[in-house]
Scaffold this active site. Structure first.
Site, PDB file in Angstrom:
ATOM      1  N   TYR A  36     -19.088  46.910 -50.051  1.00 15.55           N
ATOM      2  CA  TYR A  36     -20.467  46.434 -49.911  1.00 15.55           C
ATOM      3  C   TYR A  36     -21.388  47.634 -49.712  1.00 15.55           C
ATOM      4  O   TYR A  36     -21.040  48.575 -48.983  1.00 15.55           O
ATOM      5  CB  TYR A  36     -20.580  45.476 -48.710  1.00 15.55           C
ATOM      6  CG  TYR A  36     -21.982  44.946 -48.521  1.00 15.55           C
ATOM      7  CD1 TYR A  36     -22.513  44.031 -49.425  1.00 15.55           C
ATOM      8  CD2 TYR A  36     -22.781  45.378 -47.468  1.00 15.55           C
ATOM      9  CE1 TYR A  36     -23.816  43.558 -49.280  1.00 15.55           C
ATOM     10  CE2 TYR A  36     -24.078  44.905 -47.309  1.00 15.55           C
ATOM     11  CZ  TYR A  36     -24.588  43.987 -48.217  1.00 15.55           C
ATOM     12  OH  TYR A  36     -25.866  43.527 -48.071  1.00 15.55           O
ATOM     13  N   ASP A  50     -35.010  49.325 -41.559  1.00 14.34           N
ATOM     14  CA  ASP A  50     -34.681  48.465 -42.700  1.00 14.34           C
ATOM     15  C   ASP A  50     -35.837  47.500 -42.970  1.00 14.34           C
ATOM     16  O   ASP A  50     -35.718  46.300 -42.768  1.00 14.34           O
ATOM     17  CB  ASP A  50     -33.385  47.706 -42.353  1.00 14.34           C
ATOM     18  CG  ASP A  50     -32.888  46.835 -43.480  1.00 14.34           C
ATOM     19  OD1 ASP A  50     -33.276  47.063 -44.639  1.00 14.34           O
ATOM     20  OD2 ASP A  50     -32.103  45.903 -43.187  1.00 14.34           O
ATOM     21  N   ASP A  67     -27.042  45.460 -51.926  1.00 14.56           N
ATOM     22  CA  ASP A  67     -28.166  44.762 -51.307  1.00 14.56           C
ATOM     23  C   ASP A  67     -29.443  45.193 -52.022  1.00 14.56           C
ATOM     24  O   ASP A  67     -29.881  46.331 -51.895  1.00 14.56           O
ATOM     25  CB  ASP A  67     -28.185  45.201 -49.825  1.00 14.56           C
ATOM     26  CG  ASP A  67     -29.308  44.599 -49.026  1.00 14.56           C
ATOM     27  OD1 ASP A  67     -30.153  43.903 -49.604  1.00 14.56           O
ATOM     28  OD2 ASP A  67     -29.310  44.836 -47.793  1.00 14.56           O
ATOM     29  N   ASP A  94     -32.369  43.830 -51.536  1.00 12.22           N
ATOM     30  CA  ASP A  94     -33.522  43.373 -50.740  1.00 12.22           C
ATOM     31  C   ASP A  94     -34.268  42.243 -51.467  1.00 12.22           C
ATOM     32  O   ASP A  94     -33.653  41.296 -51.901  1.00 12.22           O
ATOM     33  CB  ASP A  94     -34.457  44.550 -50.419  1.00 12.22           C
ATOM     34  CG  ASP A  94     -33.872  45.477 -49.350  1.00 12.22           C
ATOM     35  OD1 ASP A  94     -32.898  45.090 -48.684  1.00 12.22           O
ATOM     36  OD2 ASP A  94     -34.401  46.592 -49.191  1.00 12.22           O
ATOM     37  N   HIS A 119     -27.468  41.106 -54.311  1.00  7.36           N
ATOM     38  CA  HIS A 119     -28.180  39.944 -53.755  1.00  7.36           C
ATOM     39  C   HIS A 119     -29.668  40.227 -53.622  1.00  7.36           C
ATOM     40  O   HIS A 119     -30.089  41.322 -53.306  1.00  7.36           O
ATOM     41  CB  HIS A 119     -27.556  39.415 -52.464  1.00  7.36           C
ATOM     42  CG  HIS A 119     -27.463  40.361 -51.317  1.00  7.36           C
ATOM     43  ND1 HIS A 119     -28.544  40.685 -50.524  1.00  7.36           N
ATOM     44  CD2 HIS A 119     -26.406  41.028 -50.799  1.00  7.36           C
ATOM     45  CE1 HIS A 119     -28.143  41.501 -49.567  1.00  7.36           C
ATOM     46  NE2 HIS A 119     -26.857  41.754 -49.714  1.00  7.36           N
ATOM     47  N   GLU A 152     -33.122  38.543 -51.937  1.00  6.01           N
ATOM     48  CA  GLU A 152     -33.451  37.613 -50.848  1.00  6.01           C
ATOM     49  C   GLU A 152     -34.841  37.004 -50.983  1.00  6.01           C
ATOM     50  O   GLU A 152     -35.672  37.499 -51.753  1.00  6.01           O
ATOM     51  CB  GLU A 152     -33.273  38.315 -49.492  1.00  6.01           C
ATOM     52  CG  GLU A 152     -34.264  39.413 -49.227  1.00  6.01           C
ATOM     53  CD  GLU A 152     -33.754  40.443 -48.216  1.00  6.01           C
ATOM     54  OE1 GLU A 152     -32.546  40.741 -48.214  1.00  6.01           O
ATOM     55  OE2 GLU A 152     -34.591  40.946 -47.450  1.00  6.01           O
ATOM     56  N   CYS A 208     -34.910  43.152 -41.241  1.00  9.57           N
ATOM     57  CA  CYS A 208     -33.476  42.897 -41.092  1.00  9.57           C
ATOM     58  C   CYS A 208     -33.299  41.394 -40.892  1.00  9.57           C
ATOM     59  O   CYS A 208     -34.054  40.764 -40.157  1.00  9.57           O
ATOM     60  CB  CYS A 208     -32.916  43.646 -39.881  1.00  9.57           C
ATOM     61  SG  CYS A 208     -31.347  42.973 -39.312  1.00  9.57           S
ATOM     62  N   ARG A 216     -29.871  35.331 -51.701  1.00 12.91           N
ATOM     63  CA  ARG A 216     -29.781  35.277 -50.244  1.00 12.91           C
ATOM     64  C   ARG A 216     -30.982  34.495 -49.737  1.00 12.91           C
ATOM     65  O   ARG A 216     -32.105  34.731 -50.199  1.00 12.91           O
ATOM     66  CB  ARG A 216     -29.796  36.709 -49.684  1.00 12.91           C
ATOM     67  CG  ARG A 216     -30.190  36.802 -48.213  1.00 12.91           C
ATOM     68  CD  ARG A 216     -29.937  38.169 -47.646  1.00 12.91           C
ATOM     69  NE  ARG A 216     -30.824  38.441 -46.523  1.00 12.91           N
ATOM     70  CZ  ARG A 216     -30.768  39.540 -45.781  1.00 12.91           C
ATOM     71  NH1 ARG A 216     -29.867  40.480 -46.034  1.00 12.91           N
ATOM     72  NH2 ARG A 216     -31.608  39.718 -44.782  1.00 12.91           N
ATOM     73  N   GLU A 257     -28.160  33.684 -44.846  1.00 13.27           N
ATOM     74  CA  GLU A 257     -28.315  34.702 -43.797  1.00 13.27           C
ATOM     75  C   GLU A 257     -28.538  34.071 -42.432  1.00 13.27           C
ATOM     76  O   GLU A 257     -29.185  33.012 -42.312  1.00 13.27           O
ATOM     77  CB  GLU A 257     -29.496  35.618 -44.170  1.00 13.27           C
ATOM     78  CG  GLU A 257     -29.835  36.682 -43.142  1.00 13.27           C
ATOM     79  CD  GLU A 257     -28.753  37.752 -42.939  1.00 13.27           C
ATOM     80  OE1 GLU A 257     -27.571  37.401 -42.795  1.00 13.27           O
ATOM     81  OE2 GLU A 257     -29.111  38.946 -42.899  1.00 13.27           O
ATOM     82  N   ASN A 298     -21.997  37.048 -43.547  1.00 12.55           N
ATOM     83  CA  ASN A 298     -22.397  38.374 -43.074  1.00 12.55           C
ATOM     84  C   ASN A 298     -21.963  38.539 -41.619  1.00 12.55           C
ATOM     85  O   ASN A 298     -22.538  37.930 -40.732  1.00 12.55           O
ATOM     86  CB  ASN A 298     -23.924  38.480 -43.210  1.00 12.55           C
ATOM     87  CG  ASN A 298     -24.478  39.794 -42.693  1.00 12.55           C
ATOM     88  OD1 ASN A 298     -23.735  40.709 -42.361  1.00 12.55           O
ATOM     89  ND2 ASN A 298     -25.796  39.890 -42.639  1.00 12.55           N
TER      90      ASN A 298
HETATM   91  C1  MIC Z   1     -26.821  42.702 -44.639  1.00 10.91           C
HETATM   92  C2  MIC Z   1     -28.055  43.487 -44.405  1.00 10.91           C
HETATM   93  O1  MIC Z   1     -29.075  42.998 -45.240  1.00 10.91           O
HETATM   94  C3  MIC Z   1     -27.849  44.953 -44.786  1.00 10.91           C
HETATM   95  O2  MIC Z   1     -28.845  45.576 -45.200  1.00 10.91           O
HETATM   96  O3  MIC Z   1     -26.745  45.455 -44.631  1.00 10.91           O
HETATM   97  C4  MIC Z   1     -28.522  43.478 -42.915  1.00 10.91           C
HETATM   98  C5  MIC Z   1     -27.477  43.937 -41.937  1.00 10.91           C
HETATM   99  C6  MIC Z   1     -27.988  44.273 -40.547  1.00 10.91           C
HETATM  100  O4  MIC Z   1     -29.140  44.703 -40.392  1.00 10.91           O
HETATM  101  O5  MIC Z   1     -27.206  44.160 -39.605  1.00 10.91           O
HETATM  102  C7  MIC Z   1     -29.066  42.100 -42.574  1.00 10.91           C
HETATM  103  O6  MIC Z   1     -30.269  41.879 -42.797  1.00 10.91           O
HETATM  104  O7  MIC Z   1     -28.292  41.240 -42.126  1.00 10.91           O
HETATM  105 MG    MG Z   2     -30.315  44.334 -46.095  1.00 12.73          MG
END
Ligand code: MIC
Ligand code: MG
Length: 303
Positions: free
Chosen positions: A48, A62, A89, A91, A116, A118, A126, A161, A195, A217
């Site tokens: 991943y 993030d 990912d 986004d 994915h 979202e 996040c 997502r 999510e 996740n």
């Molecule tokens: C899965 C996720 O999108 C990621 O960017 O890895 C994040 C992981 C995290 O911040 O713990 C998420 O938004 O869940």
């Molecule tokens: Mg992410």
């Protein structure tokens, strides 16, 4: 030697076949190209590539600051290190539906097996933090349709997502998530990433609702409990990711080692925790490079 030898098309085909078997595929997050090879060596099913890790690697939160070029570039570096399929990912797809289309083609070119997209508004957050907002259904579906129409390899996995679960804390949030997941599947999503599901029962409700593969996740310090692969397999989940875990572990170990170095003035007490030089050389396949060199240069020139 050099990088993996499996073509992106073959990786995508293999991922599709494994998903069709109904088993749970385990995808730890690779925080750099070399860790992808370690993931493969240990016998996992895929790699991943996390947006949160990519952002953290650049010292960024993030929140959608990384660009498509950065994400695809790092994704390519990671994906080519392994024979395993890599899921990335993407986004919110980096813009409007037309940008989403370009994103998918760029990720195909980078050798990725699936991505994915979202349904958060831009700028995204996040998925496990509060204060997220999602776009309306029509906008969410347009992103997925654009992604599906843009792909050139029909085996490239387009996963939708949805972050809608956490926009309403009570059971209403789960109903919203189920409705949205169904609509995303109708729009052509090959798989769903629900999510911030809170419990195993919520994952199970999602399993009941749609027929396509589902991703769980298992990120730490978030909204979901940390379920085992056995628990997730039992309720019929198809992919599990530990997106940031290996980065957290590496950074935790580095943090403690720096404290020790600061206090002691040496790292002799940490050797057991280190990857040995021999292990590193083995992982980068040093030996093959030596053999290649000898093959090229060990010849006699006839005069
Ligand atoms: C899965 C996720 O999108 C990621 O960017 O890895 C994040 C992981 C995290 O911040 O713990 C998420 O938004 O869940
Ligand atoms: Mg992410």
């Amino acid at each position: 030697m050099l990088y993996g030898t499996t073509t992106p098309q073959a990786k995508r085909r293999a991922l599709r076949e494994r998903l069709a078997s109904g088993e749970l595929l385990r995808f730890p997050g690779a925080f750099n190209p070399l860790s992808a090879r370690l993931i493969e060596r240990k016998g996992f099913d895929g790699v991943y590539i996390s947006g949160a890790v990519l952002a953290a690697d650049l010292g960024l939160p993030d929140i959608g600051l990384t660009t498509l070029t950065e994400v695809a570039g790092r994704g390519e570096q990671i994906a080519r290190m392994t024979e395993l399929p890599a899921i990335i990912d993407a986004d919110t797809g980096f813009g409007e539906p037309m940008n989403v289309a370009r994103t998918i083609q760029t990720l195909e070119n980078a050798g990725i097996a699936g991505a994915h997209i979202e349904d958060q508004i831009n700028p995204k957050r996040c998925g496990h933090l509060d204060g997220k907002s999602v776009v309306d259904e029509d906008t969410a579906l347009k992103r997925i349709r654009a992604a599906v129409e843009a792909r050139r390899d029909p085996d490239f996995l387009i996963m939708a997502r949805t972050d809608i679960r956490a926009t309403e804390p009570g059971p209403g949030g789960l109903r919203l998530a189920v409705d949205r997941a169904r609509a995303l599947v109708d729009a052509g999503a090959d798989a769903i990433f629900p999510e911030a599901m809170r419990t195993l029962e919520e994952f199970a409700a999602m399993r009941e609702a749609v027929d396509v593969p589902l991703l769980a996740n298992m990120t730490e310090f978030g909204k979901s409990e940390l379920f085992s692969t056995e628990q997730l397999a039992d309720i019929g989940m198809n992919i599990v990711i530990w997106p940031v875990s290996m980065l957290r572990i590496a950074m935790g170990a580095t943090d403690r080692a720096l404290d020790e170095l600061h206090a002691e003035g040496h790292l002799a007490g940490k050797l057991d925790e280190m990857q040995h030089r021999a292990e590193l050389y083995d992982l980068v396949d040093y030996e093959s490079y030596n053999r290649f060199d000898s093959g090229v240069f060990n010849f006699e020139v006839r005069r």
